[in-house]
Enzyme design. Structure first.
Site, mmCIF file in Angstrom:
data_model
loop_
_atom_site.group_PDB
_atom_site.id
_atom_site.type_symbol
_atom_site.label_atom_id
_atom_site.label_comp_id
_atom_site.label_asym_id
_atom_site.label_seq_id
_atom_site.Cartn_x
_atom_site.Cartn_y
_atom_site.Cartn_z
ATOM 1 N N LYS A 184 -3.662 39.726 -111.942
ATOM 2 C CA LYS A 184 -5.028 39.597 -111.444
ATOM 3 C C LYS A 184 -5.077 40.165 -110.046
ATOM 4 C CE LYS A 184 -8.709 36.296 -110.349
ATOM 5 N NZ LYS A 184 -9.121 34.875 -110.271
ATOM 6 N N GLY B 136 -5.424 25.797 -115.156
ATOM 7 C CA GLY B 136 -6.075 27.099 -115.196
ATOM 8 C C GLY B 136 -6.841 27.395 -113.929
ATOM 9 N N GLU C 22 0.305 23.919 -115.441
ATOM 10 C CA GLU C 22 -0.467 22.697 -115.186
ATOM 11 C C GLU C 22 -1.953 22.877 -114.905
ATOM 12 O OE1 GLU C 22 2.208 19.098 -113.713
ATOM 13 O OE2 GLU C 22 2.084 20.658 -112.194
ATOM 14 N N GLN D 273 5.120 27.580 -110.342
ATOM 15 C CA GLN D 273 6.024 27.646 -111.475
ATOM 16 C C GLN D 273 5.280 28.171 -112.696
ATOM 17 O OE1 GLN D 273 9.108 27.447 -111.558
ATOM 18 N NE2 GLN D 273 10.008 25.690 -110.540
ATOM 19 N N GLY E 86 13.501 34.328 -107.979
ATOM 20 C CA GLY E 86 13.504 34.769 -106.590
ATOM 21 C C GLY E 86 12.165 34.705 -105.875
ATOM 22 N N GLU F 39 10.847 22.138 -101.193
ATOM 23 C CA GLU F 39 12.029 22.107 -102.064
ATOM 24 C C GLU F 39 13.326 22.252 -101.287
ATOM 25 O OE1 GLU F 39 12.980 23.962 -106.444
ATOM 26 O OE2 GLU F 39 12.160 25.307 -104.938
#
Length: 460
Positions: free
Chosen positions: A413, A382, A380, A360, A215, A240
């Site tokens: 964070k 850091g 993908e 993602q 969500g 998207e």
């Protein structure tokens, strides 16, 4: 094409300003503090003047004198004394001005350089328009890159003593205490505001990450709707979902109409007047949608700047980072993502807005006991974790006895606040998010209730 390849008679420049700044520098090295943050050698139209400025800068940084003889000696030692001698340097020195005047003339030099850069870029754009073998999209991308590449280094900030800012700190805290100013723009969800110490703040990059179907897009849209309803402009860049699908969700949320009914057109009798009311409300909202796929950083920057300039938006949502494209197709994907992530942070600071970028999470977390995401699951790159001011990780905590989802929003964070979790309630039927009325469950994995069939009241 170099600016000097254009018609010199129409190129904007100020020989008096260039001589005045250089003359002041050679007579008083302290002038460098007033102009060194504005100018670079490339900003001078006369190439000899640019070499003189570079020589003066090198001497000042080295702590050496930058009088006429020293400047000439430096140029000769580096093989850059073409068209420069003591006579010409002396003529320039006669234009010496005060420190205050030198800064103003430095600004004139920078402005003229910007104008020449725009003229050069305009010529390049014209060539791009007729360059063979390019698609329309590639032409636009290259043209935008040319125009955005016209940059002048002007007015870099100097360090400020904390003593000069102490009174400002006291006044700001007092104003916050009295309620004269708000600590941030409310997200519309109290528990999120608490974690963000008041809400969305300008210049911040917030990452909202989750696995598919949790969500994250819906929550980001809830933030946009909440801000727009309170009068703050917001924009949603979706790579998207098409705009029509986004509008279905917004209509369901604002009108409290079942999303399934909107999609099929089979509204209940009680929902038709809600649709009419929702449309009237939506027409007044400062909320903007875009569904261009494979956005590059250049695309995002251009859209953001236009939205801030034309509509004064405070929140920009990007859905989502991993779908972005890049002009650097030869580089590895994680390097492309790094460029986008750092570009988004820079954009937030430059425009004074909050950028909320969706991301993602890697599939590996599903094999972990408990399935709770952590920062290392960001997919993908850091750099996403490094660049973000806030990282919010969403995961399904449990499904209550009424079939409602309780989502955990873990602030993994949080530079200006505390880390920890907030419990959110997600009603998928209406695409609506609120604070949860029940705490997060601490049961062991696999013991959450399964979803019950959704049966809305006809009189909702």
């Amino acid at each position: 094409m170099h600016p000097h390849d254009l018609d010199v008679s129409v190129l904007p420049w100020s020989p008096e300003s260039e001589s005045a700044v250089l003359g002041a520098l050679m007579l008083n090295p302290a002038v460098w503090d007033a102009v060194g943050d504005i100018l670079e050698p490339k900003h001078f139209f006369a190439q000899a003047n640019g070499r003189i400025f570079a020589a003066i800068g090198a001497l000042v940084v080295a702590g050496k004198p930058c009088d006429l003889v020293s400047v000439l000696a430096h140029l000769q030692a580096n093989g850059q004394a073409e068209d420069v001698d003591l006579v010409s340097l002396n003529e320039i020195a006669q234009m010496a001005l005060s420190v205050g005047s030198a800064r103003r003339y430095a600004e004139v030099i920078a402005e003229r350089a910007l104008m020449r850069g725009l003229m050069e870029a305009a010529n390049d754009v014209r060539d791009i328009a007729v360059e063979p073998g390019l698609t329309v999209g590639e032409r636009l991308d290259k043209a935008q890159a040319k125009l955005q590449g016209v940059a002048i280094n002007r007015g870099a900030q100097l360090p400020v003593p904390v003593g000069d800012m102490a009174l400002e700190l006291s006044q700001r805290v007092e104003s916050l205490h009295r309620g004269d100013i708000e600590p941030g723009i409310s997200t519309g969800i109290p528990s999120i505001n608490k974690r963000l110490n008041g809400g969305f703040r300008p210049g911040k990059l917030i990452i909202l990450a989750a696995r598919p179907a949790v969500g994250k897009s819906s929550l980001a849209m809830q933030f946009c709707v909440n801000l727009a309803q309170s009068g703050h402009g917001a924009a949603f860049l979706s790579q998207e979902m098409p705009k029509a699908d986004l509008m279905d969700r917004i209509g369901s949320n604002v009108g409290q109409i079942l999303l399934d009914n909107i999609v099929t057109g089979n509204l209940r009798d009680c929902e038709w007047p809600r649709l009419t009311e929702a449309v009237d409300r939506l027409r007044q909202l400062p909320l903007y949608l875009d569904d261009q796929p494979a956005l590059t950083l250049t695309d995002i920057s251009a859209k953001a700047r236009a939205l801030v300039r034309q509509h004064g938006i405070k929140l920009l949502v990007l859905d989502y980072i991993q779908l972005c494209g890049s002009r650097k197709t030869q580089e590895k994907r994680h390097h492309q993502i790094e460029e986008i992530s750092r570009g988004l942070k820079t954009l937030a600071k430059q425009l004074g807005i909050t950028v909320l970028a969706l991301s993602q999470l890697s599939r590996g977390l599903e094999a972990r006991i408990g399935g709770k995401p952590q920062l290392s699951d960001l997919k993908e790159s850091g750099a996403i974790e490094e660049d973000a001011d806030v990282v919010m990780l969403l995961s399904l905590n449990h499904i209550n006895e009424f079939g409602g989802k309780v989502i955990e929003a873990d602030f993994a964070k949080n530079r200006q606040g505390r880390i920890g979790s907030a419990a959110l309630a997600f009603d998928g039927g209406f695409q609506h998010w609120t604070d949860s009325g029940e705490p997060l469950a601490r049961a062991s994995p696999g013991k959450a209730r399964s979803a019950a069939a959704y049966a809305p009241s006809e009189e909702f």
